[in-house]
Design an enzyme around this catalytic site. Structure first.
Site, mmCIF file in Angstrom:
data_model
loop_
_atom_site.group_PDB
_atom_site.id
_atom_site.type_symbol
_atom_site.label_atom_id
_atom_site.label_comp_id
_atom_site.label_asym_id
_atom_site.label_seq_id
_atom_site.Cartn_x
_atom_site.Cartn_y
_atom_site.Cartn_z
ATOM 1 N N TYR A 129 2.123 1.482 -0.545
ATOM 2 C CA TYR A 129 1.576 0.465 0.342
ATOM 3 C C TYR A 129 0.246 1.028 0.844
ATOM 4 O O TYR A 129 0.192 1.811 1.773
ATOM 5 C CB TYR A 129 2.548 0.173 1.487
ATOM 6 N N ASP A 168 1.513 -2.810 -3.141
ATOM 7 C CA ASP A 168 0.418 -3.523 -2.505
ATOM 8 C C ASP A 168 -0.756 -2.549 -2.422
ATOM 9 O O ASP A 168 -0.774 -1.657 -1.582
ATOM 10 C CB ASP A 168 0.860 -3.983 -1.113
ATOM 11 N N ASN A 170 -3.879 -3.471 -1.812
ATOM 12 C CA ASN A 170 -4.847 -3.979 -0.833
ATOM 13 C C ASN A 170 -6.278 -3.998 -1.365
ATOM 14 O O ASN A 170 -7.222 -3.664 -0.649
ATOM 15 C CB ASN A 170 -4.755 -3.160 0.467
ATOM 16 N N ASP A 266 1.908 -15.446 2.312
ATOM 17 C CA ASP A 266 1.792 -13.996 2.337
ATOM 18 C C ASP A 266 1.981 -13.506 0.894
ATOM 19 O O ASP A 266 1.560 -14.184 -0.050
ATOM 20 C CB ASP A 266 2.786 -13.354 3.312
#
Length: 276
Positions: A129, A168, A170, A266
């Site tokens: 993450y 994720d 990002n 989301d």
């Protein structure tokens, strides 16, 4: 191996709340489990320092009786109930070696529960993450350090055996990875610095499995902003969740897809299958 990865935005809420959003999240989690993946990677669990409670375990036992699990929470000096990751893996698999790497990241990033790695006989399966650069890019400089340290970590694993890295990340790597690139060049997740960081990661010997399978297909995303009510209806999304594989096993990837999470905005789960 079949693996599904998902930033769930609070496993705690999915397992214990009856809000409308929690019900949507739980329904998606049930859908993921029903697909019977070998491994499920969950990001942004938002569990306490103590991790799974007895109530969580009771619900998990009902929902996913065929899976073992390993979790990592955010701990001091990082914020409590923040970030966090968790793996479910089938009880019928060989028992992996589970590690919780720290990569020498800046500030509290190593304490935020952002990486778990499963080591199998012929493969590392690791999830991440990645820290967000922040609304005002206040964490961008630290994020750049993270990206370098994380690339070093994956490259070190890859020296031993092939790697499947999911999660994720990002970042939307290219302009085709988000709906409105022209509006977002100074937005977290689409700065030049973050995109260069991801390019550098791939250059260390890794392949973006989705692009390997689908080429330059457009309009396929993994995240739609909650604060914009029409973002998913209008498909105004970003592809910021990835399945990354060592270059030498890229041709073994047989599937790399997004899983439909219905009206829930989301992140949506992503799936990869790799031939043995």
């Amino acid at each position: 191996m079949k693996l599904i990865s998902w930033n769930i935005d609070s496993l705690n809420a999915a397992l214990t709340s009856d809000s409308n959003r929690a019900l949507l999240t739980r329904a998606t989690l049930q859908k993921v489990i029903a697909l019977k993946p070998d491994v499920i990677a969950i990001q942004e669990t938002k569990l306490s320092v103590k991790g799974l409670t007895s109530k969580h375990i009771e619900v998990i036992t009902q929902l996913a009786p065929n899976y073992n699990y390993a979790w990592r929470s955010s701990v001091e000096p990082a914020r409590k109930g923040y970030a966090g990751t968790l793996f479910f893996y089938l009880k019928t698999l060989e028992e992996p070696k589970v590690t919780f790497p720290e990569i020498g990241a800046p500030t509290t990033m190593d304490a935020e529960g952002r990486i778990i790695t499963l080591e199998f006989d012929n493969l590392f399966v690791t999830q991440v993450y990645t820290p967000n650069a922040g609304n005002k890019l206040e964490r961008l400089a630290d994020r750049q350090v993270w990206d370098q340290k994380y690339a070093d970590y994956l490259a070190e694993l890859d020296k031993t055996k092939p790697v499947l890295a999911v999660g994720d990340f990002n970042v939307a790597h290219h302009e085709i990875d988000l709906a409105h690139p022209d509006r977002n060049h100074m937005s977290a997740g689409f700065t030049d610095e973050e995109r260069v960081g991801f390019t550098h990661l791939l250059s260390r010997g890794f392949t973006d499995a989705f692009r390997h399978v689908h080429g330059d297909v457009e309009g396929v995303y993994s995240w739609w902003a909650q604060r914009v009510r029409t973002s998913k209806v209008n498909n105004s999304g970003w592809r910021i969740d990835y399945t990354i594989v060592s270059d030498r096993i890229a041709d073994k990837v047989t599937k790399a897809e997004m899983i439909d999470s219905g009206t829930r905005q989301d992140h949506t789960p992503i799936e990869i299958e790799i031939a043995e």
